[in-house]
Design an enzyme around this catalytic site. Structure first.
Site, mmCIF file in Angstrom:
data_model
loop_
_atom_site.group_PDB
_atom_site.id
_atom_site.type_symbol
_atom_site.label_atom_id
_atom_site.label_comp_id
_atom_site.label_asym_id
_atom_site.label_seq_id
_atom_site.Cartn_x
_atom_site.Cartn_y
_atom_site.Cartn_z
ATOM 1 N N HIS A 46 30.779 40.236 -23.645
ATOM 2 C CA HIS A 46 30.463 39.643 -22.322
ATOM 3 C C HIS A 46 29.295 38.665 -22.437
ATOM 4 C CE1 HIS A 46 29.510 39.462 -17.976
ATOM 5 N NE2 HIS A 46 30.711 39.979 -17.798
ATOM 6 N N GLY A 95 27.129 42.213 -14.127
ATOM 7 C CA GLY A 95 26.537 42.599 -12.851
ATOM 8 C C GLY A 95 26.591 44.091 -12.612
ATOM 9 N N VAL A 96 27.681 44.729 -13.045
ATOM 10 C CA VAL A 96 27.796 46.177 -12.819
ATOM 11 C C VAL A 96 26.731 46.945 -13.600
ATOM 12 C CG1 VAL A 96 30.242 46.126 -12.234
ATOM 13 C CG2 VAL A 96 29.571 46.294 -14.625
ATOM 14 N N ILE A 156 25.904 37.007 -21.157
ATOM 15 C CA ILE A 156 25.428 37.268 -19.788
ATOM 16 C C ILE A 156 25.512 38.765 -19.525
ATOM 17 C CG2 ILE A 156 25.848 36.864 -17.330
ATOM 18 C CD1 ILE A 156 27.027 34.182 -18.041
ATOM 19 N N GLU A 166 23.852 49.433 -12.344
ATOM 20 C CA GLU A 166 23.642 50.732 -12.995
ATOM 21 C C GLU A 166 22.187 50.927 -13.397
ATOM 22 O OE1 GLU A 166 23.894 54.383 -14.840
ATOM 23 O OE2 GLU A 166 25.322 53.435 -13.468
#
Length: 223
Positions: free
Chosen positions: A126, A135-136, A132, A140
């Site tokens: 990723h 977002g998840v 990058i 978290e």
């Protein structure tokens, strides 16, 4: 300034006399302009020139005394190090996403950091060409900071686990890339001890800019 005003006044007077119908001979009006240079005026110019040279040299001297960039920024304080965090959170590699707690208000809020490095295990996928942080995983990491607030004895006790019960109004403002330091603040808004439900507000920053924010609903449960 006085010299320029004197010259301007003399030239103006000459034009007025030329255009006027006074009985002065034209030869008198066309005499060469003579400007006297007094010693005091010459001394003033020398002082001004020396002052100008001195001022031009000042920035170079200031640059030599400027603080080096590696000494300008203080390190983040340590309220909880990684060993203390591991005693509270149940997460382990590769899912422990909090490196240090830099501020803690018992039962109220916590601020922690996550150093984002190219060695993080999610970057190979990723993305290979543009690393990058997902977002998840930012969400978290923020939830884990919330867990540090909830699992303290002042709130729910450290012998409990916590789980996501819901997330609302989550927004991602800017991408987080390798080399960034993610600074996360989680604040407890409402706690229902009877049901073990907590509502928290979270914001994450990089360099003072908000990169992620949202509301978190979490539930605690005994082991």
């Amino acid at each position: 300034m006085a010299l320029s005003q004197s010259i301007f006044s003399t030239l103006t007077s000459q034009r007025v006399f030329e255009n006027a119908s006074f009985p002065f001979p034209s030869s008198m009006l066309k005499q060469p302009l003579v400007v006297s240079r007094s010693p005091s005026l010459s001394t003033h110019f020398k002082k001004a020139r020396n002052s100008f040279i001195t001022n031009c040299a000042t920035p170079e001297n200031d640059a030599k005394t400027e603080t080096p960039i590696e000494l300008r920024y203080p390190a983040f304080p340590t309220v909880m190090d990684i060993n203390q965090i591991r005693q509270i959170l149940p997460h382990r590699f590769p899912f422990l996403l909090v490196d240090r707690v830099i501020e803690y208000n018992p039962g109220v809020s916590a601020v922690a950091i996550k150093n984002v490095t190219i060695n993080d295990n999610f970057f190979p996928g990723h993305f290979p060409e543009r690393p990058i942080m997902p977002g998840v995983l930012m969400v978290e990491a923020m939830a884990q900071v919330g867990g540090l607030v909830m699992l303290q004895p002042e709130v729910g006790g450290s012998k409990q686990n916590f789980f996501f019960a819901g997330i609302d109004k989550v927004r991602f403002r800017k991408p987080v890339v390798a080399g960034d330091t993610l600074v996360m603040r989680m604040t407890l808004i409402k706690l229902q001890k009877r049901f073990g439900i907590a509502k928290m507000e979270g914001k994450a920053y990089v360099g003072g800019d908000v990169v992620c924010e949202g509301e978190f609903l979490m539930a605690t449960g005994s082991e």
